[in-house]
Design a protein around this motif. Structure first.
Motif, PDB file in Angstrom:
ATOM      1  N   HIS A  41       0.831  -1.204   0.000  1.00  0.00           N
ATOM      2  CA  HIS A  41       0.000   0.000   0.000  1.00  0.00           C
ATOM      3  C   HIS A  41       0.865   1.254   0.000  1.00  0.00           C
ATOM      4  N   ASP A  42       0.370   2.281  -0.680  1.00  0.00           N
ATOM      5  CA  ASP A  42       0.996   3.609  -0.660  1.00  0.00           C
ATOM      6  C   ASP A  42       2.444   3.599  -1.117  1.00  0.00           C
ATOM      7  N   ARG A  43       2.796   2.641  -1.945  1.00  0.00           N
ATOM      8  CA  ARG A  43       4.141   2.589  -2.526  1.00  0.00           C
ATOM      9  C   ARG A  43       4.015   2.162  -3.983  1.00  0.00           C
TER      10      ARG A  43
END
Length: 266
Positions: free
Chosen positions: A60-62
């Motif tokens: 997530h979020d990468r």
């Protein structure tokens, strides 16, 4: 079947009535909110009688390139209920009634596999999504399969993502294997003959496949997320494709047999 009809009328339809206009406005404003999308897919799982189990966790979020095997169109609903990803799909899906519209609301990237120029365009879009810190999911076999084994991963797809990643300026990108396995049907282990009621068999029409899945029994699907690893611009794409293919295949065999998942080699 009666419970599914009631769920569709009193839960699924209200979610669509509220969620679809909301997502349409949000996307028109150039924004994106995964909450309504995830809720829609959750309702889809309930309506289709799918119980989704998750092993590991999606990145997530990468900036992440997730590579997966592919069994059925229901894979997208199962994954969408658990992970915020951008799917890459063949251009024909964009023209499907309702399905294409819903896929577009989820920011699906379409690619015309018959045109090299379009593949380059789609790759650039993939790079932009990853550069902004999002996850892009590739069904790396290039087609769906029965679910008993994994077809060779297409290294060209990973290579295109690498190239797009460079052009878009995505520095640190991860590559994460994902295995999809349909393990139970009506509470019993899925046999080979049962898989024709789950997988998208090419000898059957789309309507027939949808009808069999909607009228079939409840099924359990497992999403096994492997360990994310750095995807450098200079990495050997064929070696990467082989490594992720091997890991996905090992996990699929274990999940189909009901045995512990193998430990990935470092």
């Amino acid at each position: 079947m009666i419970l599914r009809v009631l769920f569709f009328i009193f839960v699924y339809i209200p979610i669509m009535v509220v969620g679809i206009p909301m997502m349409f406005v949000i996307t028109r404003l150039g924004l994106y909110w995964h909450g309504p999308v995830q809720l829609f897919h959750w309702a889809g799982c309930k309506f289709l009688g799918m119980k989704v189990n998750v092993i590991g966790a999606p990145s997530h979020d990468r900036a992440t390139l997730i590579v997966s095997n592919h069994i059925s169109w229901t894979d997208i609903i199962a994954i969408g209920s658990k992970a915020d990803v951008t799917f890459v799909a063949k251009s024909e899906i964009a023209k499907w009634p309702f399905v294409g519209f819903m896929a577009s609301l989820q920011r699906t990237l379409y690619v015309d596999r018959k045109k090299r120029s379009d593949a380059a365009r789609a790759s650039k879009e993939m790079g932009k999504r990853m550069a902004s810190g999002g996850a892009v999911l590739l069904f790396a076999e290039g087609q769906s399969d029965l679910g008993t084994h994994v077809l060779p991963f297409r290294s060209a797809l990973i290579g295109a993502a690498q190239h797009a990643m460079e052009e878009a300026g995505a520095g640190e990108v991860l590559i994460q294997p994902l295995t999809i396995a349909y393990t139970k049907l009506q509470g019993l282990p899925v046999g080979r003959t049962d898989r024709s009621f789950i997988a998208w068999i090419k000898s059957k029409s789309v309507k027939q496949n949808i009808r069999e899945i909607m009228t079939g029994g409840t099924r359990e699907v497992t999403l096994a997320f492997g360990t994310p690893r750095p995807l450098s611009s200079g990495a050997n794409r064929k070696e990467l494709a082989k490594q992720t293919e091997t890991e996905v295949r090992r996990m699929l065999v274990a999940l189909n047999r009901g045995t512990p998942l193998p430990v990935a080699a470092e």
